[in-house]
Design an enzyme around this catalytic site. Structure first.
Site, mmCIF file in Angstrom:
data_model
loop_
_atom_site.group_PDB
_atom_site.id
_atom_site.type_symbol
_atom_site.label_atom_id
_atom_site.label_comp_id
_atom_site.label_asym_id
_atom_site.label_seq_id
_atom_site.Cartn_x
_atom_site.Cartn_y
_atom_site.Cartn_z
ATOM 1 N N ASN A 9 -22.365 -28.283 -16.012
ATOM 2 C CA ASN A 9 -21.656 -28.462 -17.275
ATOM 3 C C ASN A 9 -21.612 -27.111 -18.017
ATOM 4 O OD1 ASN A 9 -21.456 -28.840 -20.169
ATOM 5 N ND2 ASN A 9 -21.614 -31.029 -19.811
ATOM 6 N N HIS A 12 -21.666 -25.339 -23.069
ATOM 7 C CA HIS A 12 -22.354 -24.457 -24.018
ATOM 8 C C HIS A 12 -21.991 -22.993 -23.854
ATOM 9 C CE1 HIS A 12 -23.942 -27.779 -25.963
ATOM 10 N NE2 HIS A 12 -24.657 -28.197 -24.934
ATOM 11 N N HIS A 45 -17.039 -31.601 -21.343
ATOM 12 C CA HIS A 45 -16.801 -32.710 -22.268
ATOM 13 C C HIS A 45 -15.767 -32.250 -23.298
ATOM 14 C CE1 HIS A 45 -18.823 -35.828 -25.201
ATOM 15 N NE2 HIS A 45 -17.520 -35.987 -25.121
ATOM 16 N N ARG A 47 -14.359 -32.983 -26.485
ATOM 17 C CA ARG A 47 -14.684 -33.869 -27.611
ATOM 18 C C ARG A 47 -13.487 -33.973 -28.543
ATOM 19 N NH1 ARG A 47 -20.589 -34.568 -28.054
ATOM 20 N NH2 ARG A 47 -20.073 -35.733 -29.919
ATOM 21 N N ARG A 51 -15.254 -29.210 -30.561
ATOM 22 C CA ARG A 51 -16.261 -28.264 -31.064
ATOM 23 C C ARG A 51 -16.637 -27.197 -30.038
ATOM 24 N NH1 ARG A 51 -21.538 -32.158 -31.377
ATOM 25 N NH2 ARG A 51 -20.118 -33.343 -32.684
ATOM 26 N N GLU A 72 -15.605 -35.266 -18.980
ATOM 27 C CA GLU A 72 -16.304 -36.273 -19.787
ATOM 28 C C GLU A 72 -15.489 -36.488 -21.034
ATOM 29 O OE1 GLU A 72 -20.185 -35.173 -21.233
ATOM 30 O OE2 GLU A 72 -20.789 -34.785 -19.188
ATOM 31 N N THR A 103 -24.244 -36.114 -26.859
ATOM 32 C CA THR A 103 -24.116 -37.550 -26.571
ATOM 33 C C THR A 103 -25.494 -38.201 -26.695
ATOM 34 O OG1 THR A 103 -22.475 -36.850 -24.967
ATOM 35 C CG2 THR A 103 -23.097 -39.170 -24.932
ATOM 36 N N GLU A 153 -23.212 -42.943 -14.383
ATOM 37 C CA GLU A 153 -24.122 -41.818 -14.598
ATOM 38 C C GLU A 153 -25.219 -42.328 -15.519
ATOM 39 O OE1 GLU A 153 -22.484 -38.017 -15.936
ATOM 40 O OE2 GLU A 153 -24.396 -37.572 -16.917
ATOM 41 N N HIS A 191 -28.297 -35.475 -18.539
ATOM 42 C CA HIS A 191 -28.711 -35.281 -19.922
ATOM 43 C C HIS A 191 -30.176 -34.865 -20.009
ATOM 44 C CE1 HIS A 191 -28.193 -35.217 -24.152
ATOM 45 N NE2 HIS A 191 -26.945 -35.587 -23.984
HETATM 46 N N1 PXP Z 1 -23.967 -35.988 -18.823
HETATM 47 C C1 PXP Z 1 -23.379 -36.359 -19.988
HETATM 48 C C2 PXP Z 1 -22.636 -37.644 -20.025
HETATM 49 C C3 PXP Z 1 -23.460 -35.542 -21.129
HETATM 50 O O1 PXP Z 1 -22.864 -35.917 -22.272
HETATM 51 C C4 PXP Z 1 -24.149 -34.309 -21.035
HETATM 52 C C5 PXP Z 1 -24.202 -33.403 -22.223
HETATM 53 O O2 PXP Z 1 -22.946 -32.870 -22.459
HETATM 54 C C6 PXP Z 1 -24.730 -33.960 -19.795
HETATM 55 C C7 PXP Z 1 -24.644 -34.823 -18.721
HETATM 56 C C8 PXP Z 1 -25.457 -32.664 -19.606
HETATM 57 O O3 PXP Z 1 -26.614 -32.652 -20.395
HETATM 58 P P1 PXP Z 1 -27.422 -31.309 -20.559
HETATM 59 O O4 PXP Z 1 -26.517 -30.315 -21.215
HETATM 60 O O5 PXP Z 1 -28.586 -31.706 -21.413
HETATM 61 O O6 PXP Z 1 -27.835 -30.866 -19.173
#
Ligand code: PXP
Length: 239
Positions: A9, A12, A45, A47, A51, A72, A103, A153, A191
């Site tokens: 992901n 960030h 994701h 949003r 953001r 996502e 989330t 998931e 997550h």
């Molecule tokens: N899965 C989902 C559905 C999420 O919303 C997120 C956060 O964006 C992640 C996985 C990844 O989480 P993390 O950034 O804490 O690894």
């Protein structure tokens, strides 16, 4: 889809870019690096409040990610329209509240079966794999099957937050993963997973996909920050 996968992901990377409203760092460039490093796929994701990830990122990622590209998103009309245009390989439906930092919980598939089932149908009818982000709860797993989704998931946030006291939440993830796999659902997890807590989850054979972002972006700063400072100092103080 079969076989163990790491889907990275890059939200960030976009968070840092948005802090200055410029063009760097670019999550698309980060995605290319992640794939070169062996990532099996990329997830972002989009949003409602934009953001971090922007519409432009999603469109470009679809062009450059030749492994798995996952989007996502909330199950809203606007997002479904974007998904059907962009055609990611997979869409993970997540709950979304504007005021949340990230989330915070899984989808309540039991309560929203009709709406979620409708979104799942439009995705699957267009050939996009549908996945539901749910808490590791057996009733939610069964409702996910009823929705017609292909995958779940499992939310590992509680497991990650529990620190050393995570035996109970690990068992919940294990039971949910087993039930989902038995029902024929593909199983992922995500997550809060990091370099310390992920091994116990990686030991669960039913889990095919790991969706990890924050820990990888944070670790890249730790392992790369010194070099970035050395290179800048070399320019500023060459003698
Ligand atoms: N899965 C989902 C559905 C999420 O919303 C997120 C956060 O964006 C992640 C996985 C990844 O989480 P993390 O950034 O804490 O690894």
């Amino acid at each position: 889809m079969t076989g163990r996968r790491l889907v990275v992901n890059v939200d960030h990377v976009a968070t840092v870019r948005q802090a200055r409203g410029g063009v760097e760092p670019d999550p698309v460039a980060a995605a290319v690096q992640a794939l070169a490093a062996g990532a099996d796929g990329i997830v972002v994701h989009l949003r409602e409040d934009r953001r971090h990830i922007q519409d432009r990122d999603v469109r470009l990622l679809r062009q450059v990610v030749h492994r798995l590209f996952c989007l996502e998103m909330a199950a809203t009309g606007e997002m479904l329209e974007i998904a059907l245009q962009v055609r990611p390989d997979s869409v993970t439906l997540v709950p979304e509240r504007r005021e949340e930092l990230t989330t915070e919980g899984g989808l309540d598939v039991l309560a929203g079966l009709e709406e979620i089932g409708g979104a799942v149908r439009s995705l699957e009818d267009s050939g996009i794999r549908s996945c539901l982000f749910i808490d590791p709860d057996l009733d939610q797993v069964e409702a996910s099957l009823r929705s017609g989704a292909r995958a779940v998931e499992l939310h590992s946030g509680e497991y990650a937050r529990a620190g050393s006291d995570r035996g109970g939440s690990r068992r919940a993830l294990e039971q949910a993963a087993k039930r989902a796999a038995k029902l024929g659902l593909e199983v992922g997890v995500g997550h809060g997973l990091d370099y310390r807590n992920v091994s116990e989850i990686a030991a669960l054979p039913e889990i095919e996909e790991f969706s990890i972002g924050h820990a990888i972006v944070a670790h890249s700063l730790t392992v790369g920050f010194g070099r970035a400072v050395r290179e800048m100092r070399q320019i500023v103080c060459p003698h």
